[in-house]
Design a protein around this motif. Structure first.
Motif, PDB file in Angstrom:
ATOM      1  N   ILE A   1       0.835  -1.205   0.000  1.00 17.34           N
ATOM      2  CA  ILE A   1       0.000   0.000   0.000  1.00 17.34           C
ATOM      3  C   ILE A   1       0.867   1.251   0.000  1.00 17.34           C
ATOM      4  N   ARG A   2       1.944   1.213   0.785  1.00 16.71           N
ATOM      5  CA  ARG A   2       2.859   2.353   0.817  1.00 16.71           C
ATOM      6  C   ARG A   2       3.443   2.599  -0.578  1.00 16.71           C
ATOM      7  N   ALA A   3       3.793   1.537  -1.274  1.00 15.49           N
ATOM      8  CA  ALA A   3       4.332   1.666  -2.624  1.00 15.49           C
ATOM      9  C   ALA A   3       3.291   2.242  -3.588  1.00 15.49           C
ATOM     10  N   LEU A   4       2.039   1.839  -3.418  1.00 17.97           N
ATOM     11  CA  LEU A   4       0.978   2.384  -4.262  1.00 17.97           C
ATOM     12  C   LEU A   4       0.802   3.875  -4.019  1.00 17.97           C
ATOM     13  N   TYR A   5       0.899   4.283  -2.757  1.00 19.36           N
ATOM     14  CA  TYR A   5       0.777   5.712  -2.458  1.00 19.36           C
ATOM     15  C   TYR A   5       1.916   6.512  -3.076  1.00 19.36           C
TER      16      TYR A   5
END
Length: 339
Positions: free
Chosen positions: A108-112
């Motif tokens: 999720i952090r990478a998607l953000y």
């Protein structure tokens, strides 16, 4: 996860390894869901990119070697799950829930980070197209390429997404707060430019919608971890922890994981599905070259929502079964705001 949380999880694992049974069936079920998810995504690439017939074609009259290969990929996903559980027979449910959640946090952090980088760069390019800055600065060939969504998607968006995943590996911030702040700033700029300078472009609204969609769809999985979703509670709060574990485990299977599979299945149901078709065609908004070229990514957000929620529900399921079994390491969360 912080260093203290990692140490606590490792200490918990060492303590629980001294026990006997490790709930094999629950672990096999959970890891099989993740193995099938990986297999499903691989098969979707084969279906869309290489014209494979699909898993169900293996059971029809036109069965082929390609279809049976896709069936084998699904079976391999389940076999990998079983092999993982057998390789670590004494690993605790709490620890495996922690591992799965940690991966989801990174994802999720990478998607953000990806939507942040893509949003800033694509909005800048859109502004340059609208104001006709690209050709004088970069030349006619660059102006022609930067007006094509498929070229920008392939040569600008994809490298930025890869960069987002690299940056996320070296950071520990999820990005909910700062992305929400960026949305507020973007909205403020729209208000100032519209009412003070009488200036507005399609890209400004596109950027806000793009970040809004990412904020809410990608935050949902972490909200589940933090018990932040609304729970309509009549009896649940009065239950003992073991009974809550039973309710959460059953609800996770019948409602959570099932719903996620429906979302993922519909999203990737053939070349003309609601996600595959826009992504393959690098679909753009009605504003065309005057807006951002990110509509195809917003379609993919639906599938990513289902994927991240499915991963998180497996972690939630392991924690629920651990509660039922009375394993130590229960994480108390204030859920009063969610009831």
């Amino acid at each position: 996860m912080t260093g203290n949380e990692e140490q606590q999880a490792n200490h918990l694992q060492n303590a629980i390894e001294k026990e006997g049974d490790r709930a094999f069936l629950s672990r096999i079920f959970g890891w099989s869901m993740l193995g099938l998810l990986v297999a499903f995504l691989i098969n979707n690439v084969l279906d869309v990119g290489y014209d494979y017939p699909g898993v169900f074609a293996a059971f029809g009259e036109a069965a082929s070697a390609a279809a049976w290969l896709q069936v084998a990929i699904c079976l391999l996903g389940i076999a990998a799950a079983v092999a993982l559980v057998m390789a670590y027979p004494r690993r605790s449910l709490r620890y495996e829930a922690h591992l799965i959640h940690s991966f989801n946090v990174y994802f999720i952090r990478a998607l953000y980070w990806s939507v942040f980088l893509v949003g800033v760069v694509d909005a800048t390019l859109s502004f340059m197209r609208v104001e006709s800055f690209i050709e004088p600065l970069m030349g006619e060939a660059a102006a022609r390429n930067l007006a094509r969504a498929n070229w920008i998607g392939t040569w600008i968006h994809m490298p930025l997404i890869v960069l987002g995943f690299i940056i996320a590996y070296f950071t520990r911030t999820l990005g909910f707060v700062w992305l929400a702040l960026l949305i507020v700033v973007a909205e403020l700029l729209i208000v100032i430019s519209r009412f003070v300078f009488s200036y507005e472009q399609a890209l400004m609204g596109d950027l806000v919608r793009y970040w809004y969609a990412a904020l809410f769809l990608f935050a949902s999985a972490y909200t589940l971890f933090d018990e932040g979703h609304v729970r309509v509670d009549i009896l649940y709060a009065s239950f003992q922890r073991s009974k809550k574990g039973v309710i959460n485990a059953i609800g996770t299977i019948l409602l959570g994981i099932t719903t996620c599979w429906v979302i993922v299945g519909i999203s990737f149901n053939g070349k003309q599905s609601i996600v595959n078709a826009p992504v393959m065609n690098f679909e753009v908004s009605q504003a065309g070259p005057f807006g951002m070229f990110t509509k195809y990514q917003m379609a993919a957000f639906i599938a990513l929502f289902g994927i991240t929620m499915l991963i998180q529900f497996v972690s939630y399921f392991f924690d629920a079964v651990a509660d039922k079994r009375g394993e130590p390491g229960h994480r108390d969360v204030d859920t009063s705001a969610a009831h």
